[in-house]
Design a protein around this motif. Sequence first.
Motif, PDB file in Angstrom:
ATOM      1  N   LEU A 179       1.321  -1.419  -0.010  1.00 57.66           N
ATOM      2  CA  LEU A 179      -0.068  -0.009   0.323  1.00 57.66           C
ATOM      3  C   LEU A 179       0.889   1.392   0.057  1.00 57.66           C
ATOM      4  O   LEU A 179       0.165   2.384  -0.259  1.00 57.66           O
ATOM      5  CB  LEU A 179      -0.478   0.104   0.448  1.00 57.66           C
ATOM      6  N   ASP A 225     -15.236   5.966   1.601  1.00 61.33           N
ATOM      7  CA  ASP A 225     -13.888   6.020   2.976  1.00 61.33           C
ATOM      8  C   ASP A 225     -14.187   6.274   3.684  1.00 61.33           C
ATOM      9  O   ASP A 225     -13.256   6.085   4.364  1.00 61.33           O
ATOM     10  CB  ASP A 225     -13.010   7.430   1.400  1.00 61.33           C
ATOM     11  N   ARG A 242      -5.882   2.104   2.539  1.00 64.57           N
ATOM     12  CA  ARG A 242      -5.721   2.785   1.494  1.00 64.57           C
ATOM     13  C   ARG A 242      -7.113   2.090   0.578  1.00 64.57           C
ATOM     14  O   ARG A 242      -7.249   0.875   0.080  1.00 64.57           O
ATOM     15  CB  ARG A 242      -4.458   2.866   0.454  1.00 64.57           C
TER      16      ARG A 242
END
Length: 379
Positions: free
Chosen positions: A171, A325, A282
């Motif tokens: 990531l 998110d 992420r």
Amino acid sequence: MPAVRSALIVGGGAAGSATAILLAEAGIAVHLVEARPDVPDVGSGITLQGNALRVLRALGVWDDVLASGYPFDSVGIRLPDPAGTLVAEIPDVRTGGPDLPATLGMPRPVLARLLLERAAEVGAKLRFGTFPVDVDQDDAGVDVTFSDGSSGRYDLVVGADGIHSWTRRRLGIEVEPESAGMGIWRVHVPRPAQVTRTDLTYGGSCHIAGYCPTGEDSMYAYLVEDVQDRSGLTQAEQVDVFRQLAAGYHGPWDEVRDSLTPETFINYARFESHVVPGPWHRGRIVLVGDAAHSCPPTIAQGAAQGFEDAAVLAELVVGADAFDDALLAGYAERRLPRASVVVEASVQLARWTLERTPPSEADVPGLMRRVSTLVTEAA
């Protein structure tokens, strides 16, 4: 429509198997991959505090854990003298609640097997000897390529692949564990009848000499020394070093030394720590357990914090009806402050021990009280 219908768990340790159980129980299609070829059948012991036991009960394995382990509610302090004199027995805090023991010791391989069997029982599909070699994600999911040439697509990928996590590095999170300056020897041996709790001895040839009962007939003993490279030793040489380091400790330690053979399994590990400071995700890939944070075993909270990660992540994922998110950001926002306090406390205790800070300057009781108060509240 649920926020997540399919999930890949990378790693079958404490945090990974716990996450798999909780997501699969909620009806999510869970695949768990583990790089090891099978459930480990050798290893030392593990000390689980009450807040870890609270999550194990929620996972549906508490009865089996209790039957396989050894519960106790205090810790003893001994002197490094010829008698191994017991100078204090301190009641421990029941951080999991009044109906759970303060602490339980058990063999690590047994805990691993119970958790993975439970994951399979509730519907998770397990694959051993397999690990991701590439991931590619978009707004709708994550495509994963595995070491055996297979591939799959998932709504969520959980990196539970330990302190040196491939997922974390993949990531682009540039956080790596740092040495705490000490190393620990662990050995699983028969339990002397007088060992009914953890006893700690500070000083002598090592910083700490301790042990923890793990069953009616078993315990693990450990010695903490200045960190050094022990990688070139054979198993028999490791046993000899352990026996030499333990020579100055007595009481139950006399029986521990007598029980060692050249074939006794010895584990040596370095004290390391890290905390990923920002978001633990992420896109649709998120970290749990030692992949996100790790601490020296000075207050026995490593597995407990991984279990708490799993419980919080599963709660948020299962309770959401849409993925965005903010969902995974909320997980780290909830877990980061608590995990950071535990890591900082573990490192501080290690530092005080390494530097042999006198009790007048090292407020160990205050530090332990702050951590116990924190983790008594559910994560």
